[in-house]
Design an enzyme around this catalytic site. Structure first.
Site, PDB file in Angstrom:
ATOM      1  N   SER A  51       4.012  -2.325  10.124  1.00  0.00           N
ATOM      2  CA  SER A  51       5.475  -2.399  10.232  1.00  0.00           C
ATOM      3  C   SER A  51       6.042  -3.759   9.839  1.00  0.00           C
ATOM      4  O   SER A  51       6.983  -4.258  10.465  1.00  0.00           O
ATOM      5  CB  SER A  51       5.931  -2.004  11.648  1.00  0.00           C
ATOM      6  OG  SER A  51       5.556  -0.668  11.934  1.00  0.00           O
ATOM      7  N   GLU A  97      -4.775  -4.854  10.840  1.00  0.00           N
ATOM      8  CA  GLU A  97      -3.631  -3.996  11.115  1.00  0.00           C
ATOM      9  C   GLU A  97      -3.850  -3.310  12.461  1.00  0.00           C
ATOM     10  O   GLU A  97      -4.683  -2.412  12.549  1.00  0.00           O
ATOM     11  CB  GLU A  97      -3.497  -2.910  10.046  1.00  0.00           C
ATOM     12  CG  GLU A  97      -3.378  -3.436   8.636  1.00  0.00           C
ATOM     13  CD  GLU A  97      -2.925  -2.348   7.662  1.00  0.00           C
ATOM     14  OE1 GLU A  97      -2.047  -2.652   6.850  1.00  0.00           O
ATOM     15  OE2 GLU A  97      -3.427  -1.216   7.732  1.00  0.00           O
ATOM     16  N   LYS A 123       0.165   4.241  -0.230  1.00  0.00           N
ATOM     17  CA  LYS A 123      -0.458   5.420   0.391  1.00  0.00           C
ATOM     18  C   LYS A 123      -0.241   6.636  -0.517  1.00  0.00           C
ATOM     19  O   LYS A 123      -0.234   6.482  -1.731  1.00  0.00           O
ATOM     20  CB  LYS A 123       0.087   5.606   1.815  1.00  0.00           C
ATOM     21  CG  LYS A 123      -0.049   4.305   2.632  1.00  0.00           C
ATOM     22  CD  LYS A 123       0.153   4.469   4.106  1.00  0.00           C
ATOM     23  CE  LYS A 123      -0.033   3.129   4.812  1.00  0.00           C
ATOM     24  NZ  LYS A 123       0.084   3.204   6.270  1.00  0.00           N
ATOM     25  N   GLU A 143      -6.680   4.529   8.065  1.00  0.00           N
ATOM     26  CA  GLU A 143      -6.418   5.957   7.799  1.00  0.00           C
ATOM     27  C   GLU A 143      -7.629   6.618   7.148  1.00  0.00           C
ATOM     28  O   GLU A 143      -7.913   7.795   7.385  1.00  0.00           O
ATOM     29  CB  GLU A 143      -5.166   6.100   6.913  1.00  0.00           C
ATOM     30  CG  GLU A 143      -3.900   5.817   7.709  1.00  0.00           C
ATOM     31  CD  GLU A 143      -2.721   5.326   6.893  1.00  0.00           C
ATOM     32  OE1 GLU A 143      -2.743   5.442   5.647  1.00  0.00           O
ATOM     33  OE2 GLU A 143      -1.762   4.813   7.513  1.00  0.00           O
ATOM     34  N   GLY A 182       3.208   2.178  10.702  1.00  0.00           N
ATOM     35  CA  GLY A 182       4.207   3.225  10.533  1.00  0.00           C
ATOM     36  C   GLY A 182       5.014   3.534  11.783  1.00  0.00           C
ATOM     37  O   GLY A 182       5.711   4.540  11.837  1.00  0.00           O
ATOM     38  N   ASN A 224       0.869  -1.177   0.000  1.00  0.00           N
ATOM     39  CA  ASN A 224       0.000   0.000   0.000  1.00  0.00           C
ATOM     40  C   ASN A 224       0.903   1.223   0.000  1.00  0.00           C
ATOM     41  O   ASN A 224       1.500   1.556   1.020  1.00  0.00           O
ATOM     42  CB  ASN A 224      -0.900  -0.035   1.245  1.00  0.00           C
ATOM     43  CG  ASN A 224      -1.733   1.220   1.391  1.00  0.00           C
ATOM     44  OD1 ASN A 224      -1.799   2.047   0.477  1.00  0.00           O
ATOM     45  ND2 ASN A 224      -2.373   1.367   2.534  1.00  0.00           N
ATOM     46  N   HIS A 255      -9.428   1.231   4.999  1.00  0.00           N
ATOM     47  CA  HIS A 255      -8.167   1.340   5.734  1.00  0.00           C
ATOM     48  C   HIS A 255      -8.376   2.242   6.951  1.00  0.00           C
ATOM     49  O   HIS A 255      -9.156   3.190   6.903  1.00  0.00           O
ATOM     50  CB  HIS A 255      -7.088   1.921   4.819  1.00  0.00           C
ATOM     51  CG  HIS A 255      -5.709   1.804   5.393  1.00  0.00           C
ATOM     52  ND1 HIS A 255      -5.231   2.664   6.353  1.00  0.00           N
ATOM     53  CD2 HIS A 255      -4.719   0.911   5.155  1.00  0.00           C
ATOM     54  CE1 HIS A 255      -4.000   2.298   6.679  1.00  0.00           C
ATOM     55  NE2 HIS A 255      -3.663   1.242   5.964  1.00  0.00           N
TER      56      HIS A 255
HETATM   57  P1  13P Z   1       3.386   0.264   7.649  1.00  0.00           P
HETATM   58  O1  13P Z   1       3.868  -0.990   6.988  1.00  0.00           O
HETATM   59  O2  13P Z   1       4.102   1.498   7.195  1.00  0.00           O
HETATM   60  O3  13P Z   1       3.323   0.133   9.131  1.00  0.00           O
HETATM   61  O4  13P Z   1       1.857   0.490   7.152  1.00  0.00           O
HETATM   62  C1  13P Z   1       0.949  -0.524   7.305  1.00  0.00           C
HETATM   63  C2  13P Z   1      -0.264  -0.150   6.549  1.00  0.00           C
HETATM   64  O5  13P Z   1      -1.029   0.697   6.977  1.00  0.00           O
HETATM   65  C3  13P Z   1      -0.510  -0.828   5.280  1.00  0.00           C
HETATM   66  O6  13P Z   1      -1.791  -0.563   4.804  1.00  0.00           O
END
Ligand code: 13P
Length: 235
Positions: free
Chosen positions: A196, A150, A13, A99, A156, A11, A97
């Site tokens: 992560s 997640e 982003k 976010e 992150g 992803n 997601h």
């Molecule tokens: P990270 O791998 O940067 O922690 O992000 C995970 C994520 O949100 C994937 O959709």
């Protein structure tokens, strides 16, 4: 038990422009050329989708988008439909997601509508538990569905759930699928872990019985690192 092919999904982003995205996917394709038995997906920003599709060529990497609207067309400024995504070569779309939920206040009802629209258009999607109302009413969920767990504190941050912690939650989700759907969803649906994930922790996570792959954010932005996760050494 159904055979679930592991999936490693990147992803991206809101990162990478058109040229950078195309270069990254070419690097990934080169880095995983000899890997077999793993589905690989990249989800670039909308603007890079056509160029990344072209750069993928016949490398067999799936293309996904990061969001969509549930209507097919109309006065929805700033939105794109499932059909538009398909036109760019997308086979998947990420929905719900964390976010989207936390930063854009996206409610479960919207994600539910999007999920139904994505399936109508033949886009496979992954979605967090809690937004599957229409499938629950139907009593079945398409086997092509991919879910992702997640832990928000792991996104992150460099912090990852331990394999045991992740296995417990994945097991719970699979149990919930079995209790909720009369179809074979519990056996067939892939459940990805995200938060992560890196080359160094992928193998341990992927060795857990109910973890069928990874949804990778930061580590998916570099070909070598992402390829390192794809090469996690399936067991
Ligand atoms: P990270 O791998 O940067 O922690 O992000 C995970 C994520 O949100 C994937 O959709």
């Amino acid at each position: 038990m159904a055979l679930r092919i592991p999936m490693i999904a990147g992803n991206w982003k809101m990162n990478l422009g058109i040229a950078e995205g195309a270069e990254l996917v070419r690097g990934i394709a080169a880095g995983i050329r000899d890997v077999k038995g793993v589905d690989v997906l990249v989800a670039p920003p909308f603007t890079a989708l056509p160029a990344v599709r072209e750069a993928i060529g016949d490398a067999g990497i799936f293309l996904g988008a990061q969001n969509m609207h549930w209507e097919t067309e109309g006065a929805y400024t700033g939105e794109v439909s499932a059909a538009m995504l398909k036109e760019t070569g997308c086979t998947h779309v990420i929905l719900g997601h964390s976010e989207r939920r936390s930063l854009f206040r996206e409610p479960s009802e919207d994600i539910d509508r999007k999920a139904a629209a994505a399936v109508r258009e033949g886009l496979i999607r992954r979605q967090l538990e809690g937004s599957l109302q229409q499938f629950r009413v139907q009593g079945s969920m398409p086997a092509s569905t991919i879910l992702a767990y997640e832990p928000v504190w792991a996104i992150g941050t460099g912090l990852t759930a331990t394999p045991d912690e992740a296995r417990e939650v994945h097991g719970f989700i699979r149990g919930w699928l079995g209790d909720t759907f009369v179809s074979d969803a519990a056996d067939q649906v892939r459940i990805l872990y995200g938060g992560s994930v890196k080359p160094g922790n992928a193998a341990d996570l992927m060795a857990q019985p109910d973890i069928d792959g990874a949804l990778v954010g930061g580590a998916s932005l570099q070909a070598e690192t992402f390829a390192g996760i794809v090469r996690f050494d399936p067991v």
